[in-house]
Enzyme design. Sequence first.
Site, PDB file in Angstrom:
ATOM      1  N   ASP A  30      35.130  19.453  25.812  1.00 37.51           N
ATOM      2  CA  ASP A  30      35.286  20.624  24.778  1.00 37.51           C
ATOM      3  C   ASP A  30      34.975  19.895  23.355  1.00 37.51           C
ATOM      4  OD1 ASP A  30      35.446  22.532  26.736  1.00 37.51           O
ATOM      5  OD2 ASP A  30      37.692  22.724  26.561  1.00 37.51           O
TER       6      ASP A  30
ATOM      7  N   LYS B  53      40.236  27.572  20.485  1.00 40.50           N
ATOM      8  CA  LYS B  53      39.220  28.290  20.981  1.00 40.50           C
ATOM      9  C   LYS B  53      39.452  29.302  22.161  1.00 40.50           C
ATOM     10  CE  LYS B  53      38.489  26.025  24.900  1.00 40.50           C
ATOM     11  NZ  LYS B  53      38.916  26.426  26.233  1.00 40.50           N
TER      12      LYS B  53
HETATM   13  O1  C5P Z   1      36.265  16.361  29.766  1.00 40.58           O
HETATM   14  P1  C5P Z   1      37.939  16.667  29.749  1.00 40.58           P
HETATM   15  O2  C5P Z   1      38.668  15.197  29.857  1.00 40.58           O
HETATM   16  O3  C5P Z   1      38.384  17.469  29.090  1.00 40.58           O
HETATM   17  O4  C5P Z   1      37.921  17.378  31.440  1.00 40.58           O
HETATM   18  C1  C5P Z   1      39.161  17.122  32.012  1.00 40.58           C
HETATM   19  C2  C5P Z   1      38.785  17.356  33.508  1.00 40.58           C
HETATM   20  O5  C5P Z   1      38.427  18.602  33.707  1.00 40.58           O
HETATM   21  C3  C5P Z   1      37.827  16.471  33.968  1.00 40.58           C
HETATM   22  O6  C5P Z   1      38.689  14.932  34.587  1.00 40.58           O
HETATM   23  C4  C5P Z   1      37.341  17.098  35.173  1.00 40.58           C
HETATM   24  O7  C5P Z   1      38.086  16.858  36.354  1.00 40.58           O
HETATM   25  C5  C5P Z   1      37.467  18.475  34.846  1.00 40.58           C
HETATM   26  N1  C5P Z   1      36.023  18.844  34.297  1.00 40.58           N
HETATM   27  C6  C5P Z   1      34.968  19.216  35.026  1.00 40.58           C
HETATM   28  N2  C5P Z   1      33.947  19.423  34.548  1.00 40.58           N
HETATM   29  C7  C5P Z   1      33.864  20.026  33.379  1.00 40.58           C
HETATM   30  C8  C5P Z   1      34.881  19.571  32.376  1.00 40.58           C
HETATM   31  C9  C5P Z   1      36.026  19.158  32.799  1.00 40.58           C
HETATM   32  O8  C5P Z   1      35.079  19.120  36.373  1.00 40.58           O
HETATM   33  N3  C5P Z   1      32.684  20.424  32.883  1.00 40.58           N
END
Ligand code: C5P
Length: 280
Positions: free
Chosen positions: A142, A13
């Site tokens: 995502d 993406k």
């Molecule tokens: O959700 P995911 O594990 O992909 O996100 C990785 C890190 O990115 C999270 O631990 C968080 O610190 C940050 N993040 C965030 N806000 C979001 C998505 C991700 O702060 N909407």
Amino acid sequence: MKSFALRENAYAKVNLALDILGKRADGYHDLKTMMASVSLCDYLEITLTPCADGRERFAAESNNPALPTDDNNLAVKAARMFFLAAGVAGYEVHIRIEKRIPVCAGLGGGSSDAAAVLRALSSRFPMPESILESLALNLGSDVPYCLRGGVCLAEGRGERLTPLPSLPDCHIVLTVPPVRVSTAAAFQSVVVPAMKTDWVLLTDALRRRDIAAIAGYMKNSFPDVHSDARECLRRAGALGTVMSGSGPSVFGVFHDEAIANQAVRKLRAIFLNTFLTKPV
Ligand code: C5P
């Protein structure tokens, strides 16, 4: 029962626009982002073999040796979570990932692999959409988008999705500067900028299928990890350029295929990981 294999493509993406709206009490950030799937993809083959001892086992294998093969692999985690939620047991699950999407690049490769596993398994073991979506969000912000793909507006952590019209015909040149970015670290250090995307104009350009206008309204709250990469794409004739997600990948949008091909050749001389893609 015999073993069987499920095959699924996991598309990369790009974030056409990404606004960070603010930090939330749960540590995540509220976002507003427009994402689009592109033709660069990983190929997954999930083989399920009934096991004699009735105990399930999960493992992954990949052409990229940097990828974990155990539960630290998001695709393995997705399979394990799916089986638990579906109440399915007694299979040995082997996931072969032919990795084409660069890792830790802001292209959603790991999320897309996990989503592809959920899609593939739900084609065999039907699962209510709402449960599939909550499994996806548990795997990563995502993953709900990757489950659906196409062009979507994503809000909240990234899970509130509004499907949008597809991109008009165009060529997207992706280039990945050799810098590894941790998404968590990028969010931690980001300063929420005052300048935001003009969503009305961007969405209107998308509805009008005006690729030059779409490219002109692309924006990202994260600062560029590698400023030269965008400059190279601009000089190579891109209608617009922006970094994808928390980077370091940047991409340029091209109307003309010959110019896009030329741009790939120029960029590849500097950044080996450069790809010519199309919206899917
Ligand atoms: O959700 P995911 O594990 O992909 O996100 C990785 C890190 O990115 C999270 O631990 C968080 O610190 C940050 N993040 C965030 N806000 C979001 C998505 C991700 O702060 N909407």
